[in-house]
Design an enzyme around this catalytic site. Structure first.
Site, PDB file in Angstrom:
ATOM      1  N   LYS A 172       0.839  -1.202   0.000  1.00  0.00           N
ATOM      2  CA  LYS A 172       0.000   0.000   0.000  1.00  0.00           C
ATOM      3  C   LYS A 172       0.877   1.256   0.000  1.00  0.00           C
ATOM      4  CE  LYS A 172      -0.259   0.139   5.060  1.00  0.00           C
ATOM      5  NZ  LYS A 172      -1.128   0.182   6.250  1.00  0.00           N
ATOM      6  N   ARG A 211     -10.008   0.600  15.678  1.00  0.00           N
ATOM      7  CA  ARG A 211      -9.918   1.284  14.383  1.00  0.00           C
ATOM      8  C   ARG A 211     -10.895   0.566  13.472  1.00  0.00           C
ATOM      9  NH1 ARG A 211      -4.036   1.750  11.558  1.00  0.00           N
ATOM     10  NH2 ARG A 211      -4.664  -0.323  10.887  1.00  0.00           N
ATOM     11  N   HIS A 220      -5.877  -6.886  13.582  1.00  0.00           N
ATOM     12  CA  HIS A 220      -4.596  -6.172  13.535  1.00  0.00           C
ATOM     13  C   HIS A 220      -4.179  -5.766  14.946  1.00  0.00           C
ATOM     14  CE1 HIS A 220      -1.470  -4.122  11.282  1.00  0.00           C
ATOM     15  NE2 HIS A 220      -1.712  -2.992  11.914  1.00  0.00           N
ATOM     16  N   ARG A 271       1.210 -10.837   7.647  1.00  0.00           N
ATOM     17  CA  ARG A 271       1.202  -9.647   6.789  1.00  0.00           C
ATOM     18  C   ARG A 271       2.458  -8.834   7.086  1.00  0.00           C
ATOM     19  NH1 ARG A 271      -3.604  -9.490   9.508  1.00  0.00           N
ATOM     20  NH2 ARG A 271      -2.943  -7.579  10.545  1.00  0.00           N
ATOM     21  N   TYR A 324      16.164  30.053   7.730  1.00  0.00           N
ATOM     22  CA  TYR A 324      15.097  30.860   8.321  1.00  0.00           C
ATOM     23  C   TYR A 324      15.160  30.829   9.846  1.00  0.00           C
ATOM     24  CZ  TYR A 324      12.873  30.837   3.700  1.00  0.00           C
ATOM     25  OH  TYR A 324      12.596  31.002   2.366  1.00  0.00           O
ATOM     26  N   CYS A 358      14.160  23.807   4.543  1.00  0.00           N
ATOM     27  CA  CYS A 358      13.267  24.675   3.774  1.00  0.00           C
ATOM     28  C   CYS A 358      12.465  23.831   2.769  1.00  0.00           C
ATOM     29  CB  CYS A 358      14.079  25.729   3.037  1.00  0.00           C
ATOM     30  SG  CYS A 358      15.184  26.679   4.109  1.00  0.00           S
ATOM     31  N   ASP A 384      12.667  23.625  -0.448  1.00  0.00           N
ATOM     32  CA  ASP A 384      13.415  23.096  -1.593  1.00  0.00           C
ATOM     33  C   ASP A 384      14.840  22.684  -1.254  1.00  0.00           C
ATOM     34  OD1 ASP A 384      11.206  24.151  -3.205  1.00  0.00           O
ATOM     35  OD2 ASP A 384      12.156  26.091  -2.856  1.00  0.00           O
TER      36      ASP A 384
END
Length: 382
Positions: free
Chosen positions: A35, A133, A165, A221, A265, A312, A314
């Site tokens: 997944k 869940r 699970h 699994r 920054y 940052c 990028d």
């Protein structure tokens, strides 16, 4: 071929090795979970490698993922388990997929799709044993299991599995593990009383498959362990699993700093003495965690170099300690660790998270390629 600005390289030989190792250790058929685009490694290539290593099942979260596997030519058993009202169950039936039901309402939708297509579905039942869940709560089991049996008798589906699970399998001594395993056996007994004979009963995820043999049952699994990452850091012995992903970039530039110069920054880091820094052209736009700021390290010229200042969008900056590698030099964010580079687990610990998040989120504008170290060298693949 010119080296990429920033890239992910996945070794499919490592995937095969890991799946083979897991099958040998557990002595149990294995579902490799692919997944979320194969935990960031590439769903389709990983699925192929897993099948080559003997994986009996593939597992995905969504029906879209399962259908994409089929469209890419993945045959054999594929289970999906996360649906919402109105899913295209008819497509799942036609693609011969195993779908998961959590409730009577889902079973009713699957029955309607079976009637529309004139074919029986493959259905697995998920029960909630304490994760709170997805899955049928224990007080709903009687009605849920009775509906499953009625639909089977009506020819709407075949119940191919019953599963649950763990919540705390990465903490082997946690009392929830015993409670959940006991609850699962109650669910199995209730299913048997209802007349259901599922093909596979499965409870164990990667950590439980390795650390809790009693939970292996008919199928395990394995998600994160298939990618060579430790599902229970601090508890799992060295099993020889090999991390399959390497994330790397090239230095964009190198520059000197004097004592008192601050970086990035907010000036969250200030040089206490002269040094050199390198600019790495990848940032949180590529999935580099901002939490790695001033905590994680990368490898440059075989040495680990700390990130300085805030990551940052990028780019980020690393402290080269006065060294001056050339612009274009390779930077390994994380990899298998065999050459001294940080691993995804190292990054997880630096960022206060888990390795799953590190490998699944990395990407963005980074290119991704697949190599096979058993047949092609990394240099040949560049």
């Amino acid at each position: 071929m010119t080296a990429a600005r920033a890239e992910i390289v996945v070794d499919l030989a490592a995937i095969r090795h890991n799946v083979t190792t897991l099958r040998q250790i557990t002595g149990t058929p294995v579902m490799v979970v692919v997944k979320a685009d194969g935990y960031g490694h590439g769903m389709v290539p990983v699925a192929r490698a897993a099948r080559q290593a003997g994986a009996e099942w593939l597992g995905v979260a969504t029906l879209d993922e399962a259908l994409a596997l089929r469209a890419a030519g993945a045959d054999g058993r594929v289970l999906c388990w996360l649906t919402v009202p109105g899913e295209q169950y008819a497509a799942a039936i036609e693609a011969d997929l195993d779908v998961t039901a959590y409730s009577v309402a889902e079973l009713d939708e699957i029955a309607a799709a079976s009637t529309a297509t004139g074919s029986a579905a493959r259905v697995q039942l998920k029960v909630d044993t304490g994760l709170s869940r997805g899955g049928a709560a224990e007080h709903d089991w009687p009605d849920f299991l009775a509906r499953a049996r009625a639909g089977e008798e009506a020819g709407h589906w075949r119940i191919t599995g019953l599963w649950s699970h763990f919540a705390c399998s990465d903490e082997p001594e946690h009392p929830a593990n015993d409670r959940q395993e006991a609850a699962f056996h109650r669910a199995l007994a209730a299913a048997d009383t209802a007349g259901l004979r599922p093909e596979v009963r499965h409870l164990a995820n990667s950590a439980a498959a390795l650390l809790r043999p009693s939970s292996r049952l008919d199928l395990v699994r394995c998600g994160i362990a298939s990618y060579g990452l430790d599902p229970a850091p601090g508890h799992t012995p060295d099993l020889g699993l090999v991390p399959a992903m390497t994330a790397r970039a090239r230095l964009a530039m190198v520059k000197p700093l004097v004592a008192g110069d601050s970086v990035s920054y907010g000036h969250s880091w200030t040089a206490e003495q002269p040094t050199t820094v390198g600019l790495v052209p990848a940032g949180y736009g590529e999935g580099v965690p901002r939490h790695a700021s001033n905590t994680a390290s990368v490898a440059v010229d075989g040495l680990q170099r700390p990130i300085r200042g805030l990551v940052c969008m990028d780019q980020f900056v690393v402290d080269l300690g006065g060294d001056r590698p050339e612009a274009g030099a390779e930077v390994v964010l994380f990899g298998p660790g065999r050459d001294g580079e940080p691993t995804a687990q190292d990054w997880a610990e630096a960022c206060g998270t888990i390795s799953y998040e590190i490998v699944t989120r990395i990407g963005g504008r980074m290119s991704r390629s697949h190599v096979d170290s058993e047949t092609t060298s990394d240099e040949e693949a560049r």
